[in-house]
Each structure stands twice: as C-alpha cells, then as structure tokens.
Design an enzyme around this catalytic site. Structure first.
Site, PDB file in Angstrom:
ATOM      1  N   ASN A  77       0.797  -1.227   0.000  1.00 40.95           N
ATOM      2  CA  ASN A  77       0.000   0.000   0.000  1.00 40.95           C
ATOM      3  C   ASN A  77       0.832   1.280   0.000  1.00 40.95           C
ATOM      4  O   ASN A  77       0.373   2.310  -0.481  1.00 40.95           O
ATOM      5  CB  ASN A  77      -0.926  -0.002   1.226  1.00 40.95           C
ATOM      6  CG  ASN A  77      -1.571   1.337   1.477  1.00 40.95           C
ATOM      7  OD1 ASN A  77      -2.464   1.764   0.751  1.00 40.95           O
ATOM      8  ND2 ASN A  77      -1.103   2.031   2.516  1.00 40.95           N
ATOM      9  N   SER A 129      -4.177   2.730  -8.458  1.00 38.16           N
ATOM     10  CA  SER A 129      -5.064   3.889  -8.521  1.00 38.16           C
ATOM     11  C   SER A 129      -5.735   3.871  -9.880  1.00 38.16           C
ATOM     12  O   SER A 129      -5.200   3.294 -10.843  1.00 38.16           O
ATOM     13  CB  SER A 129      -4.264   5.179  -8.352  1.00 38.16           C
ATOM     14  OG  SER A 129      -5.043   6.318  -8.679  1.00 38.16           O
ATOM     15  N   TYR A 142       2.783  11.088 -11.283  1.00 40.73           N
ATOM     16  CA  TYR A 142       2.160  10.088 -10.422  1.00 40.73           C
ATOM     17  C   TYR A 142       1.581   8.951 -11.260  1.00 40.73           C
ATOM     18  O   TYR A 142       1.794   7.767 -10.966  1.00 40.73           O
ATOM     19  CB  TYR A 142       1.074  10.745  -9.579  1.00 40.73           C
ATOM     20  CG  TYR A 142       0.274   9.777  -8.742  1.00 40.73           C
ATOM     21  CD1 TYR A 142       0.886   9.035  -7.737  1.00 40.73           C
ATOM     22  CD2 TYR A 142      -1.098   9.600  -8.950  1.00 40.73           C
ATOM     23  CE1 TYR A 142       0.152   8.141  -6.957  1.00 40.73           C
ATOM     24  CE2 TYR A 142      -1.830   8.711  -8.192  1.00 40.73           C
ATOM     25  CZ  TYR A 142      -1.199   7.988  -7.194  1.00 40.73           C
ATOM     26  OH  TYR A 142      -1.920   7.097  -6.432  1.00 40.73           O
ATOM     27  N   ALA A 144       2.455   7.994 -14.196  1.00 39.44           N
ATOM     28  CA  ALA A 144       3.537   7.204 -14.794  1.00 39.44           C
ATOM     29  C   ALA A 144       3.995   6.111 -13.836  1.00 39.44           C
ATOM     30  O   ALA A 144       4.212   4.965 -14.246  1.00 39.44           O
ATOM     31  CB  ALA A 144       4.704   8.115 -15.167  1.00 39.44           C
ATOM     32  N   SER A 145       4.126   6.451 -12.555  1.00 38.98           N
ATOM     33  CA  SER A 145       4.560   5.448 -11.577  1.00 38.98           C
ATOM     34  C   SER A 145       3.506   4.373 -11.385  1.00 38.98           C
ATOM     35  O   SER A 145       3.825   3.186 -11.241  1.00 38.98           O
ATOM     36  CB  SER A 145       4.890   6.120 -10.236  1.00 38.98           C
ATOM     37  OG  SER A 145       3.721   6.584  -9.569  1.00 38.98           O
ATOM     38  N   LYS A 146       2.236   4.746 -11.408  1.00 38.32           N
ATOM     39  CA  LYS A 146       1.164   3.768 -11.222  1.00 38.32           C
ATOM     40  C   LYS A 146       0.919   2.949 -12.493  1.00 38.32           C
ATOM     41  O   LYS A 146       0.576   1.763 -12.407  1.00 38.32           O
ATOM     42  CB  LYS A 146      -0.120   4.471 -10.778  1.00 38.32           C
ATOM     43  CG  LYS A 146      -0.056   5.004  -9.344  1.00 38.32           C
ATOM     44  CD  LYS A 146       0.192   3.880  -8.337  1.00 38.32           C
ATOM     45  CE  LYS A 146       0.069   4.367  -6.904  1.00 38.32           C
ATOM     46  NZ  LYS A 146       0.295   3.276  -5.925  1.00 38.32           N
TER      47      LYS A 146
END
Length: 265
Positions: A77, A129, A142, A144-146
């Site tokens: 998480n 997400s 953000y 891009a990371s997810k």
C-alpha cells in the site's frame, strides 16, 4: 502490509484486525502504526520499514515467517503522489516518485513472494489507482509510476499463478484521506511562466478536493479484507463511481482509437 500509519493503509489495518486477523503493519515509524490501536496489541505487530530499503524488506519478511510460520496476504500500500505539471518537477523528484511507488513496492514483493511460492499459496494485494489506468494534466508523474505498477503486476501475476500465488490490483478513485495534503502529496518546484495559469488552477482544484473526495476509504478497506478472505479474488477492483466512469471512458476511447486504426489499415 505497508504504509499502515495513515490513510487507506490504516483503514485496511483496522478492517483486518476487526475481522480477527493477525496483522504485521509497517511504516517508517512503528510508533505511528501503534498509536490508537493498543486494544489490538495481541494481534497487531507494528514494524518500522522504509520500503526503498530492499535488504530491510527481506529481513522483515524473514522475521515474519520465522515468528508466524507464513505470510498469507501481502498488502503493498505504501506510496505518495507528485502532483503537478511534468516540467515543474526536478529529475530527482521524478526519480523519487518511482523509487517509492514502483521500486519500493517491488522490493517488498521480492522479499515476500519466495515464501509464498514455497508454500504454493498467497495473495498479493497491490494498491494502485485509477490514475494507473487514466492520466491527465497535473497527474503525469504520479500516473507514470502507477502505470508502471500496473504493467509490472499484470505480468508478474501471470508468472506467479502456476505456483498458487494470486494477485489483486486495487484501483480506487478519489478517497477521503490525507493523500492530497502535504503529508502525502508533493508538488513541482520549478516555476515556468507558460504553465503558471494552468498550475494555479490545478492547485486550486487539489486544495478544494482535499477532504472532500467522494469515496469512503473505510468501505474500500472492508471490501479488500472481504476479497482477501475469498479463494477466488478478482484480478482487479476498480473502486468508486468516479473511477468506474474514468475507466469506462478510457475503454471507450481505446475502442474508438482501435477502430480508427483498423479503418486506416
């Protein structure tokens, strides 16, 4: 589970404890995990862990298995958001986003999965997400990371399936947590006049949304714990009307673009 000191992580921890589960909950501060949960002290085991430290993650996983004999469920998480326009972020800020959201999450999975494979059993719950499915102005870094987390887990889940290790990707919409305030979110530090007006509007949106998000993290936490207790959890959980709408619009757009590509032969 990781990221248990606040937000959705804290609600998942609470829901699991209320369901009678034993929880090893990690955060950078074990005291922050323990605070307010003393009544569960027989089943709650707070541990300090920085998920960007791969060796520490391996050590924690080994200690859990030594003490309890197994790890049934991993809830990955921990994470945070870099919110703002791409060119307003330094290279270091972008790398930090990936270091935590992607590589930190990988560190924990790499530490836990060998124990699950050995037992031919386990469930990895990865908190992604809807921004891992849909990106927009102000969310590019953000997202891009997810997106990377989504691609990694989608393939990794298929690699693990033959060994009885299952995967659940959770893709929430906007949750009423502190995710959008200064405790969890960070904003670009480079001032670029061309973006000034758009950035101001975006910051106003974030400030107005913080604390007023439409989705209840307690409901999502209860749903995750419920699914984790089932033998056949779905591969994905897209949570919230906003997430459902954005994901549906993305699917429709992809279908339209696929059709257009086919028409052009």
């Amino acid at each position: 589970m990781t990221g248990a000191s606040r937000g959705l992580g804290r609600e998942i921890m609470r829901a699991a404890l209320d369901a009678g589960q034993t929880v090893v909950a990690t955060a950078r501060s074990a005291d922050a995990v323990r605070d307010g949960f003393e009544v569960y002290q027989d089943r709650l085991h707070p541990v300090a862990l920085d998920i960007t430290d791969a060796e520490a993650a391996k050590s924690v996983a080994a200690e859990i298995v030594k003490r309890f004999g197994k790890i049934d469920v991993l809830v990955n998480n921990a994470g945070y958001a870099e919110l703002g326009f791409f060119e307003t972020f330094t290279e270091a800020a972008v790398r930090r986003q990936f270091e935590v959201n992607l590589f930190g999450t990988m560190n924990v999975a790499r530490a836990v999965v060998p124990h699950m494979r050995k037992r031919r059993s386990g469930l990895i719950v990865t908190i992604s997400s809807v921004s891992g499915l849909v990106s927009n102005a102000g969310g590019s870094v953000y997202s891009a990371s997810k997106f990377a987390v989504e691609g990694w887990m989608e393939g990794f889940a298929q690699e693990l399936a033959p060994f009885g290790v299952r995967s659940l990707l959770v893709e929430p919409g906007m949750l009423r947590t502190d995710f959008m305030d200064g405790k969890s979110a960070s904003f670009g530090s480079i001032l670029i006049p061309d973006y000034a007006e758009a950035v101001a509007r975006y910051r106003s949106f974030v400030d107005g949304a913080n604390g007023n998000q439409p989705n209840d993290p307690k409901l999502l936490a209860a749903r995750i714990v419920e699914l984790a207790s089932q033998d056949k959890a779905p591969a994905r959980l897209i949570f919230g009307e906003d997430a459902q709408q954005w994901a549906s619009e993305k699917v429709d757009k992809l279908r339209e673009e696929l059709a257009q590509s086919a028409d052009r032969g």
